[in-house]
Scaffold this motif. Structure first.
Motif, PDB file in Angstrom:
ATOM      1  N   UNK B  73      26.661  19.088  55.347  1.00  0.00           N
ATOM      2  CA  UNK B  73      26.856  18.563  56.698  1.00  0.00           C
ATOM      3  C   UNK B  73      27.268  19.685  57.662  1.00  0.00           C
ATOM      4  N   UNK B  74      28.121  20.602  57.184  1.00  0.00           N
ATOM      5  CA  UNK B  74      28.500  21.749  58.007  1.00  0.00           C
ATOM      6  C   UNK B  74      27.294  22.659  58.218  1.00  0.00           C
ATOM      7  N   UNK B  75      26.633  22.978  57.113  1.00  0.00           N
ATOM      8  CA  UNK B  75      25.559  23.968  57.159  1.00  0.00           C
ATOM      9  C   UNK B  75      24.385  23.529  57.996  1.00  0.00           C
ATOM     10  N   UNK B  76      24.160  22.207  58.045  1.00  0.00           N
ATOM     11  CA  UNK B  76      23.018  21.675  58.781  1.00  0.00           C
ATOM     12  C   UNK B  76      23.033  22.089  60.235  1.00  0.00           C
ATOM     13  N   UNK B 121      36.932  16.213  62.240  1.00  0.00           N
ATOM     14  CA  UNK B 121      36.359  14.923  61.880  1.00  0.00           C
ATOM     15  C   UNK B 121      36.477  14.674  60.382  1.00  0.00           C
ATOM     16  N   UNK B 122      36.210  15.714  59.593  1.00  0.00           N
ATOM     17  CA  UNK B 122      36.292  15.574  58.140  1.00  0.00           C
ATOM     18  C   UNK B 122      37.705  15.218  57.705  1.00  0.00           C
ATOM     19  N   UNK B 123      38.690  15.911  58.287  1.00  0.00           N
ATOM     20  CA  UNK B 123      40.078  15.648  57.932  1.00  0.00           C
ATOM     21  C   UNK B 123      40.483  14.241  58.362  1.00  0.00           C
ATOM     22  N   UNK B 124      40.071  13.864  59.575  1.00  0.00           N
ATOM     23  CA  UNK B 124      40.348  12.516  60.063  1.00  0.00           C
ATOM     24  C   UNK B 124      39.769  11.480  59.103  1.00  0.00           C
ATOM     25  N   UNK B 310      32.357  12.845  60.135  1.00  0.00           N
ATOM     26  CA  UNK B 310      33.249  11.709  59.921  1.00  0.00           C
ATOM     27  C   UNK B 310      32.503  10.601  59.183  1.00  0.00           C
ATOM     28  N   UNK B 311      31.228  10.427  59.505  1.00  0.00           N
ATOM     29  CA  UNK B 311      30.432   9.396  58.830  1.00  0.00           C
ATOM     30  C   UNK B 311      30.295   9.732  57.347  1.00  0.00           C
ATOM     31  N   UNK B 312      30.167  11.027  57.045  1.00  0.00           N
ATOM     32  CA  UNK B 312      30.064  11.442  55.647  1.00  0.00           C
ATOM     33  C   UNK B 312      31.314  11.043  54.871  1.00  0.00           C
ATOM     34  N   UNK B 313      32.500  11.215  55.486  1.00  0.00           N
ATOM     35  CA  UNK B 313      33.725  10.799  54.793  1.00  0.00           C
ATOM     36  C   UNK B 313      33.820   9.286  54.756  1.00  0.00           C
ATOM     37  N   UNK B 364      40.577  17.376  51.355  1.00  0.00           N
ATOM     38  CA  UNK B 364      41.382  18.188  52.276  1.00  0.00           C
ATOM     39  C   UNK B 364      41.111  19.663  52.016  1.00  0.00           C
ATOM     40  N   UNK B 365      41.184  20.012  50.721  1.00  0.00           N
ATOM     41  CA  UNK B 365      40.973  21.401  50.337  1.00  0.00           C
ATOM     42  C   UNK B 365      39.588  21.865  50.786  1.00  0.00           C
ATOM     43  N   UNK B 366      38.575  21.012  50.505  1.00  0.00           N
ATOM     44  CA  UNK B 366      37.203  21.373  50.842  1.00  0.00           C
ATOM     45  C   UNK B 366      37.009  21.619  52.323  1.00  0.00           C
ATOM     46  N   UNK B 367      37.631  20.793  53.158  1.00  0.00           N
ATOM     47  CA  UNK B 367      37.484  20.980  54.596  1.00  0.00           C
ATOM     48  C   UNK B 367      38.094  22.308  55.049  1.00  0.00           C
TER      49      UNK B 367
END
Lengths: 322, 507
Positions: B73-76, B121-124, B310-313, B364-367
């Motif tokens: 999702x980041x890389x895209x 967004x990922x953390x949220x 955020x949708x991914x999470x 969390x770590x991954x983000x």
């Protein structure tokens, strides 16, 4: 020299070659085409089988997922491959159903393929949403009869094994229940969990934990005998729908013309894997049971299965031209 | 609360084990690379990696795969911003303003904001998953086909806010997309439509080859057709960091995108793809200067990028809380844990606390890993632009073809890619906006299926759409949106489109 003698000499030469060929088989990696999505049961079990087959075969077992068009794309690739034992097909009851369901497809299963060996089967679980008052199969059938087509069931799409299992239930119980197809088995499962649809026959592996969590009520299992993972539940046949039996099974076929010696060798190796007690244990946790047959038995089984589904497809009036 | 905290500690004690940390890092790295490959999206990435996880323990497997998922999702966003090639469907909207920013020499800030927005967004999303998973999952279950129909219709109305060009051209493109979406098997009856006897078209036209073709290949063709080669950019270090103004403008879109994306993500079905489209439409609508959209507005990058992460999470909520997949990606992840004999269901969180909380902590770590991985690499990525176009573009075209082919090993997809490249080239020459095509293609099959499922459930009675409260409210909202979008057509001088004229060349 008469023509006949030349022919018999040639036949002997060809047979001799085939026998020698079978002895050196496999001399290169075996490509195993799975015509279903990556991560689905067929894919997972094909790879699982591969882990145990590479040792005895001495060659890599390369799983190649070619999903699409309800298994037809991948199956066609195998049908057109040389019958040398180096291209195999992982197939399931989707294939035996498709024989009568799909009007136009580029192959005929029992003409273009030979049976090799079955791998395993899983029972289906008949569940209803908790809001449905039926506590048993008998009550469900009575309810459906009273509703006169007002009830509905969820499936993962027209012509899928889940759809056919539902139609078989309707045919044998003599009731009318409306079919609501979905895009995937996940969507279909969600639908019955949330009560959008009232009942479903779903793979026991995925549905049983949901039933244990109380989101749906399990009524029965679909096999001939009770399921090892849910021994408390009756089979649908025991619970009152006589003769009901359907499972989700997978097996292996090869292009027609594959030398018999190679087919026998593959059958023996696959059966060795499905006979292992550690394999049985792992599969039992996942709700799958090893399925063992000789080549001839498997071929007979396939013919029987195709005939069984042809009747149900006709009953359901289902068809597709994908 | 104390219990959650304790559980989280348990989670971190799992996630911070060196062996798991390494896999989280590897997953994020692979995911970033997969996301950057045009055509290869998160689904292809985790499908390819799935067999490799069979030998690992289930916690590591899920940590690795989820790392790949949000890494992609980041890389895209990277290729979308730098080269106008959507790495996966969710990055289509990022192409529009992200690439415009690159052309304005602001590639660095666009990439940085995309990474920061994704991180927030990922953390949220993880916090939402941790605190509310069971409650939200119950709510998500109330979303049946009628509610879904209403949601998708709202997505359709968003089209009106999506582009700056003429309304007629936007609607024409949307209709083109909707028509493409009609190709393939009709799920209800099992008949194929418009496939012209081609078996490969039975499953419909995929969004990946269409998006990569329309946006990426057409861009390559346009550049090749330009009378003079565009100047190769030489970004300075100073230009890499977003300005204070850009940070200020991004804050709102990131916050709204995070909330919106998470809410759409938890709904079962594949609606999460539309989250980035909806976010873009909303930001454009709310902006005081909608004419900047399409010309390199940072809000047009910040909103959609946050929404898709955020949708991914959010998609993990029903997967973890109920054991149901909301998307093909989560379906593969469920398969990955089932291989180990763990059966996902409503009891998973209680029965496998280490798995669930380890997974939450690893997110969390991954983000954090992704932010650390992506921010310093912004400088490196931007330097790709220094490569002369005559070398860069042939390589990109190769990557597009290889990436598209590898998604489902289908040559048909490659032909669709090339045809869409040609169509995209012609349409852009005539000043058409292409994003509505992508949205139309995504919406058509889902909208049709949910509409017909609803009617099957009600035995053909349309009242099902107004008697169910959630659906009724959403339909009312959709109708309001629709009327609102018509207003400028009748009001005099009130249409900002009139003051903009044809700015669709960027589309």
């Amino acid at each position: 020299m008469t023509t006949l003698r030349i022919a018999s000499l040639m036949a002997a030469a060809v047979l001799g070659c085939a026998a020698a060929y079978a002895q050196t088989y496999p001399a290169k990696p075996i490509r195993v085409i799975v015509p279903f999505g990556t991560g689905g049961p067929a894919d997972i079990y094909a790879r699982f089988l591969g882990q145990h087959m590479q040792g005895p075969l001495g060659q890599p077992w390369v799983v190649d997922a070619r999903p699409g068009a309800g298994s037809i794309i991948g199956t066609e690739i195998v049908a057109k491959s040389p019958p040398d034992g180096y291209t195999l097909l992982v197939m399931s009851n989707t294939h035996t159903v498709n024989e009568s369901l799909v009007s136009r497809k580029p192959f005929v299963l029992m003409r273009d393929f030979v049976a090799v060996a079955p791998i395993n089967y899983s029972d289906l679980l008949l569940v209803v949403h908790p809001s449905v008052p039926a506590k048993s199969v008998k009550e469900l059938v009575a309810l459906a009869r009273k509703a006169k087509g007002g009830m509905n069931y969820s499936s993962s799409g027209t012509g899928t094994p889940y759809h056919m299992a539902g139609e078989l239930f309707k045919a044998l119980a003599g009731v009318d229940i409306l079919h609501v197809p979905h895009k995937s088995s996940g969507d279909a499962r969600t639908s019955v969990m949330s009560g959008q649809t009232e009942m479903m026959l779903d793979a026991i592996t995925t549905m049983l934990p949901i039933a244990k969590g109380g989101k749906v009520r399990a009524l029965a299992t679909s096999g001939r005998t009770r399921s090892a993972v849910a021994p408390d539940l009756p089979t649908i046949a025991e619970a009152g729908v006589k003769g009901y039996e359907t499972t989700i099974w997978i097996g292996v076929m090869a292009p027609a013309g594959t030398p018999g010696a190679i087919v026998e060798r593959l059958n023996a190796e696959i059966t060795k894997v499905t006979n292992r007690s550690d394999v049985r244990e792992v599969w039992a946790k996942q709700g799958a049971t090893p399925f063992r047959m000789s080549v001839a038995e498997y071929e007979k089984y396939l013919h029987g299965d195709i005939a069984k589904w042809a009747k149900i497809v006709k009953f359901a009036g289902a068809r597709t031209d994908r | 609360m104390a219990e959650t905290f304790q559980n989280l500690l348990l989670g971190f004690s799992v996630a911070l084990q060196p062996s798991i940390l390494v896999y989280a890092f590897v997953g994020c790295l692979i995911g970033t690379l997969v996301g950057m490959m045009p055509g290869l999206g998160p689904l292809a990435g985790i499908s390819l990696l799935l067999p490799a996880t069979f030998g690992l323990n289930p916690i590591i497997a899920i940590v690795l795969l989820s790392g790949v998922y949000y890494g992609a999702m980041y890389g895209g966003s990277t290729t979308s911003i730098l080269m106008r090639i959507p790495g996966e469907a969710a990055s289509v909207m990022t192409c529009v303003d992200g690439y415009a920013m690159t052309q304005n020499g602001r590639a660095g800030p666009a990439l940085a904001i995309a990474a920061i927005g994704s991180f927030i967004a990922g953390t949220f999303g993880v916090i939402g998953l941790m605190l509310l998973a069971p409650t939200l999952a119950e709510f998500a279950l109330r979303f049946g086909p009628p509610e879904y129909t209403a949601l998708l219709l709202m997505g359709l109305f968003i089209l009106a806010y999506m582009s700056g060009g003429s309304m007629l051209k936007t609607l024409a493109m949307a209709a083109f997309g909707l028509m493409l979406g009609m190709i393939g098997i009709d799920v209800m009856s099992g008949y194929t439509r418009f496939s012209h006897g081609l078996v490969e078209l039975g499953d419909g036209v995929g969004i990946v080859p269409v998006a990569v073709g329309l946006f990426g290949v057409s861009e390559i063709l346009l550049t090749a057709g330009a009378p003079t080669a565009p100047d190769v950019q030489r970004p300075k270090l100073r230009d890499l960091i977003p300005s204070r103004e850009e940070f200020r403008l991004s804050a709102g879109p990131i916050a709204r995108g995070s909330l919106l994306g998470f809410l759409i993500g938890i709904i079962p079905g594949s609606a999460h793809i539309i989250s980035s489209f909806v976010s873009y439409g909303i930001e454009r609508r709310l902006s005081k200067h909608p004419e900047r959209f399409g010309q390199g507005a940072i809000e047009g990058v910040a909103g959609p990028e946050s929404a898709n992460n955020a949708a991914a999470s959010g998609a993990f909520v029903p997967m973890m809380a109920l054991g149901i997949p909301t998307s093909p990606v989560t379906a593969v992840m469920i398969a990955a844990i089932m291989v180990h004999g763990i059966l996902p269901g409503p009891l998973l969180i209680q029965q496998q606390p280490e798995l669930f909380w380890g997974f939450v902590a690893s997110m969390y770590v991954g983000n954090v890993v992704l932010l650390i991985l992506n921010l310093p690499m912004v400088g490196l990525f931007v330097n790709l632009l220094r490569i002369p176009y005559s070398y860069l573009y042939p390589c990109i075209l190769c990557f597009c073809i290889v990436g598209t082919y590898s998604v489902s090993n289908s040559l048909m997809d490659v032909w669709i890619l090339l045809a869409m490249g040609a169509i995209g080239y012609v349409l852009r020459k005539f000043g058409y906006d292409l994003a509505p095509v992508a949205l139309g293609l995504v919406l058509a099959p889902m909208l049709e299926l949910s509409l017909r499922q609803s009617l099957a459930m009600s035995a053909g009675d349309y009242a099902i759409f107004v008697t169910r409260p959630i659906a009724a409210v959403m339909f009312a909202l959709g109708a309001a949106l629709f009327v609102f979008s018509l207003k400028p057509l009748f009001g005099k001088g009130g249409d900002w489109r009139a003051s903009v004229g044809l700015d669709s060349e960027q589309g």
